[in-house]
Write a protein that holds these residues in place. Sequence first.
Motif, PDB file in Angstrom:
ATOM      1  N   TYR A  49       0.834  -1.205   0.000  1.00 15.03           N
ATOM      2  CA  TYR A  49       0.000   0.000   0.000  1.00 15.03           C
ATOM      3  C   TYR A  49       0.870   1.257   0.000  1.00 15.03           C
ATOM      4  CZ  TYR A  49      -3.793   3.214   1.165  1.00 15.03           C
ATOM      5  OH  TYR A  49      -4.698   4.247   1.146  1.00 15.03           O
ATOM      6  N   ILE A  80      -3.708   5.645   5.547  1.00 13.24           N
ATOM      7  CA  ILE A  80      -3.863   4.347   6.198  1.00 13.24           C
ATOM      8  C   ILE A  80      -4.462   4.486   7.590  1.00 13.24           C
ATOM      9  CG2 ILE A  80      -1.637   4.182   7.423  1.00 13.24           C
ATOM     10  CD1 ILE A  80      -3.221   1.438   5.217  1.00 13.24           C
ATOM     11  N   PHE A 131      -7.532   2.306   8.960  1.00 18.33           N
ATOM     12  CA  PHE A 131      -7.188   0.956   9.405  1.00 18.33           C
ATOM     13  C   PHE A 131      -6.643   0.997  10.825  1.00 18.33           C
ATOM     14  CE2 PHE A 131      -4.833  -2.868  10.017  1.00 18.33           C
ATOM     15  CZ  PHE A 131      -5.387  -3.821   9.186  1.00 18.33           C
ATOM     16  N   LEU A 191     -11.028   0.064   4.458  1.00 16.91           N
ATOM     17  CA  LEU A 191      -9.878  -0.102   5.345  1.00 16.91           C
ATOM     18  C   LEU A 191     -10.292  -0.035   6.810  1.00 16.91           C
ATOM     19  CD1 LEU A 191      -7.094   1.964   3.517  1.00 16.91           C
ATOM     20  CD2 LEU A 191      -7.191  -0.518   3.834  1.00 16.91           C
TER      21      LEU A 191
END
Length: 485
Positions: free
Chosen positions: A303, A322, A325, A382
């Motif tokens: 990613y 991110i 997540f 995510l």
Amino acid sequence: MADNRNRDPATGGTTDRRRWQALAIGLVAAFMTLLDVSIVNVAIPSIESALHASPSALQWVLSGYALTFGLVLVPSGRIGDARGRRTVFVVGLALFTLASAAAGLAQSPSWLIIARLIQGAAAGVVNPQVVGLIQQLFQGPERSRPFGILGAVIGISTAVGPLLGGLLIALEGTREGWRWVFYVNVPVGIVAIAFAWRVLPGRPERRPGRPSLDPVGVLLLALGVVLVLLPLVQERQWATPLKWLLIPAGIAVLAGFAAWERRHARHAEPIFDLALFRLRSYTLGGVIALLYFAGFTAIFFIYTLYVQNGLRYSALLAGISITPFALGSAVAAAIGGRIVNRFGRPLVAAGLALVALGLGAVVVTLHFVPGRGAPLALAAPLLVAGIGSGLVITPNQTLTLSEVPVPQAGSAAGMLQTGQRIGAAAGIAGVGAAFFSTLAATGNGWSRAFRDALLIAIGFIVIALVAAIADILVGRHNRHHHLPG
């Protein structure tokens, strides 16, 4: 007045407040050491520019840490079990802090690689002590809460690494900002060392005889782990297919390690008691952890490449993307730790299913939103995957170690984490190979490469789900078989 500060908690010499203070210090150290697995990813372009590092050198900066981390986990866990966890913890944390400072001061790729190798080994010394301390300081069902917090720390440290790294580079500049990725550990480490010596429990009560540290077992295990990990962490740098012969060689050495441990256990304490594998909770939990980390860790690797190199996001924006997540994982891990004793392994299976569902939604979303708007579109999938991850790592670790005796807690945790490191290396090698293969075939198809590689990561997680379901079914069969009448 007698000073009860360092009395063994197993004898009631540690107050409730003291053990939570000890846990807090352990969690700080775990966060630092696990953060360094992922925080360096976003700093690689800056390191390459500042030190004129070759691709091979950059690979060692990333993978050398994981290699030495996995190498020392079991021996250091065993030493902590036998000789007291406080001293081992403090020595490991001091070495980690010094190595972090050395990495930040690096003037050449070789200097940085050596510092990273030492840093990884120090991290491998520290981490089993944290899990061992939880086993030592908390009893039975009350372990679920500290394990829940530890799981949140694991999830946050892994996921927030790119965000923190990107923030430091944005604040300090792309030329020298990468150094602060390492410097940030130094003040935290110094403070943690000072408090650790005060609040961590001291040497356990002496048992009859002097515990053996099993040097032959240490060497065999170390050699086996190195042979298995090396071709995985060097998958892209070593072009020859002969590298894969190291894996069966490593497995053969590990078989020799198992044979030696069985023999050694007849007259002395082995470095790792193979009888632990007779515990279904420990064995299947270890398999689930290995498989999950193969998919989980690889996701962040590809990613970061996709967002930074493919979509040309800055290090900071790559880290921010991110965050869903990380948030989902942190919240769910804290909750999962509290409810795992109520739901058991089905909670882990539910978490694995959520991760697979969330990542599957990522694949579908990328099909329709393949460009620079992808990270925003991926926020919800995510988040779902992160929630699932929080329900996997903490509950699985709690269940896996639930039947392990306290005197073996460090070595058992070390073996569990060694499996996680091997799984992570295998996942990055396999998922990374699919990513770069698709990228080479499509020219510049970053979204497609990420989608194809993500399918491999999902495959690892689905296999882990199958293992969790098998554990549930076997458990139900055993309970039914032992019912009266």
